[in-house]
Design an enzyme around this catalytic site. Sequence first.
Site, PDB file in Angstrom:
ATOM      1  NE  ARG A  88     -96.617 -57.849-106.968  1.00 38.04           N
ATOM      2  CZ  ARG A  88     -95.714 -58.595-107.613  1.00 38.04           C
ATOM      3  NH1 ARG A  88     -96.025 -58.841-108.945  1.00 38.04           N
ATOM      4  NH2 ARG A  88     -94.838 -58.984-107.130  1.00 38.04           N
ATOM      5  CG  HIS A 132     -90.166 -57.881-109.115  1.00 38.99           C
ATOM      6  ND1 HIS A 132     -91.480 -57.772-109.029  1.00 38.99           N
ATOM      7  CD2 HIS A 132     -89.666 -58.639-110.109  1.00 38.99           C
ATOM      8  CE1 HIS A 132     -91.788 -58.681-110.212  1.00 38.99           C
ATOM      9  NE2 HIS A 132     -90.568 -59.177-110.734  1.00 38.99           N
ATOM     10  CD  GLU A 177     -92.036 -64.928-109.749  1.00 37.11           C
ATOM     11  OE1 GLU A 177     -91.034 -64.930-110.306  1.00 37.11           O
ATOM     12  OE2 GLU A 177     -93.179 -64.855-110.237  1.00 37.11           O
ATOM     13  CG  ASN A 303     -96.350 -63.637-108.854  1.00 37.03           C
ATOM     14  OD1 ASN A 303     -97.265 -62.997-108.457  1.00 37.03           O
ATOM     15  ND2 ASN A 303     -95.029 -63.328-109.069  1.00 37.03           N
ATOM     16  CE1 TYR A 305     -96.920 -64.883-115.662  1.00 36.12           C
ATOM     17  CE2 TYR A 305     -95.992 -65.308-113.556  1.00 36.12           C
ATOM     18  CZ  TYR A 305     -96.445 -64.252-114.678  1.00 36.12           C
ATOM     19  OH  TYR A 305     -96.269 -63.234-114.326  1.00 36.12           O
ATOM     20  CD  GLU A 369     -95.394 -61.401-111.633  1.00 35.12           C
ATOM     21  OE1 GLU A 369     -95.213 -62.140-112.318  1.00 35.12           O
ATOM     22  OE2 GLU A 369     -94.644 -60.841-110.653  1.00 35.12           O
TER      23      GLU A 369
HETATM   24  O1  LGS Z   1     -91.868 -60.522-115.859  1.00 33.10           O
HETATM   25  C1  LGS Z   1     -91.645 -61.586-115.255  1.00 33.10           C
HETATM   26  C2  LGS Z   1     -93.017 -62.618-115.273  1.00 33.10           C
HETATM   27  C3  LGS Z   1     -93.166 -63.308-116.621  1.00 33.10           C
HETATM   28  O2  LGS Z   1     -93.306 -64.598-116.362  1.00 33.10           O
HETATM   29  C4  LGS Z   1     -92.104 -61.095-113.557  1.00 33.10           C
HETATM   30  O3  LGS Z   1     -91.076 -60.342-113.251  1.00 33.10           O
HETATM   31  C5  LGS Z   1     -91.854 -62.197-112.687  1.00 33.10           C
HETATM   32  O4  LGS Z   1     -92.175 -62.049-111.435  1.00 33.10           O
HETATM   33  C6  LGS Z   1     -92.395 -63.659-113.035  1.00 33.10           C
HETATM   34  O5  LGS Z   1     -91.402 -64.731-112.785  1.00 33.10           O
HETATM   35  N1  LGS Z   1     -92.949 -63.819-114.522  1.00 33.10           N
HETATM   36  C7  LGS Z   1     -93.239 -65.020-114.937  1.00 33.10           C
HETATM   37  N2  LGS Z   1     -93.114 -66.090-114.504  1.00 33.10           N
HETATM   38  C8  LGS Z   1     -93.198 -67.219-114.783  1.00 33.10           C
HETATM   39  C9  LGS Z   1     -92.691 -68.568-114.552  1.00 33.10           C
HETATM   40  C10 LGS Z   1     -90.841 -68.569-114.352  1.00 33.10           C
HETATM   41  C11 LGS Z   1     -90.451 -69.568-113.737  1.00 33.10           C
HETATM   42  C12 LGS Z   1     -89.466 -70.504-114.692  1.00 33.10           C
HETATM   43  C13 LGS Z   1     -89.460 -71.935-114.157  1.00 33.10           C
HETATM   44  C14 LGS Z   1     -88.422 -72.873-114.627  1.00 33.10           C
HETATM   45  C15 LGS Z   1     -88.404 -74.092-114.119  1.00 33.10           C
END
Ligand code: LGS
Length: 464
Positions: A88, A132, A177, A303, A305, A369
């Site tokens: 991806r 993105h 996202e 996605n 986490y 993700e």
């Molecule tokens: O690198 C990013 C990864 C890493 O952690 C990627 O580009 C994104 O698509 C994605 O958001 N990613 C990611 N997300 C973890 C969640 C972040 C949201 C923070 C929430 C704050 C309240």
Amino acid sequence: MTTVGSTTTARTASQAFPAGFVWGAATAAYQIEGAAHEDGRGPSIWDTFARRPGAVAGGDTGDVACDHYHRWREDIALMASLGLGAYRFSVSWPRVQPDGSGPVNPRGLDFYDRLVDGLLEAGITPYVTLYHWDLPQALEDAGGWTVRDTAYRFAEYAGVVHDRLADRADTWTTINEPWVASFLGYGAGVHAPGRTSADDAFRAAHHLMLAHGLAARRLREAGAERISLTLNLAPVLCPADAPGEADLAAVELVDSLLNRQFLDAALRGSYPDAVLERARRLGHVRDGDLAVIAQPIDSLGINYYNPTYVRAAPGAPENPAFPGSAGVAFPSVDLPTTAMGWPIAPDGLTELLLRLHRDHPGVPLVVTENGAAFDDVPGPDGRVADPARIGYLEGHLRAAHAALAAGVDLRGYLVWSLLDNFEWAEGYGKRFGIVYVDYADQRRLPKDSARWYAGVIARNGLEA
Ligand code: LGS
């Protein structure tokens, strides 16, 4: 009674994933490509934002990143060596349309053409994400995602990319996202373009979803059969032993903003009350928009986490990422964390997948993700031992497997990320890759987790 022998057999069998399950890895253009000023690429909001003093840790930018723009052959060989079935990646809008509208830059499209050919030659299915987060700066100058026109420009761009690649790439994701792009970019201001207005965050969220719907319609008319949207979703949980009414209201508010604002719009053609109230005041949601947004999609990308934890806390200031959250606290919980400080809670993935299966039956799901940053350091022999990442991935794959066993239609899993890369506001200091990147010489060193993941792929599942 179960004998020890049959228990072992059952456990072995229970760790297998369905035949045809898609195993892959993900990246995004601005995070890995570099070559920011080459072959006619225009500036994006991330080029601009990264130059704002204090915006990105260490003053890092994506100018060079992993130099993937030049090293894509090597990177595909790496993917092939791991046995990835899918890769991806995202297309950089300002590489294809330097000003976000009007003339197309043929050299930009040529890059993705080569990349797709290379992937197919290596037997890897391209999963193309069209947005993105690297909005062409010229569009931001005209209002960015706060204005409706940007959604129409996106649909045009989506059509251009699709027309060029659709004879070889058949899996399309419109937007990655939308919550992060709107609420962290226009509300909290910690991502590009760095604006801090709650109203603008809601406008941006709606226009990103409209962009998704318009592009999905455009691609469908052109014959696309595998159209998707990727959302950052998380169970919203209250860690209190006995949550009270105010705690439950906090859960509902944050769930509405983070999850339902996007899920309900895309899959039901409606917005939750917290969003509708704002829309009534701002007037940016027009009749018919939700019908456009709710185009049929062929899968939903997730996605995941970690869960989001909330509780009522009278007097707590509003979290700008969640407008209207005054009086809501976002407590930390007693769980191990990654280098980002995020709690490790694989059960949240099972819970999320079960919820989606229950609330939106019939929509195939793909984890687009999942992964973790840890402070990886190569040993003197060049080996990168990352047992914590293996533990994270294994826990989440077991969680995904539990959902499959409960009947969830999960089709694939893509690890974030193939490579260490530019982690947005965190810069290069946070390493999410299963492959280590030495930024001094751009050497790629597969971490132990990469070898472990290759084993998972080879046996289509985990060891019992
Ligand atoms: O690198 C990013 C990864 C890493 O952690 C990627 O580009 C994104 O698509 C994605 O958001 N990613 C990611 N997300 C973890 C969640 C972040 C949201 C923070 C929430 C704050 C309240």
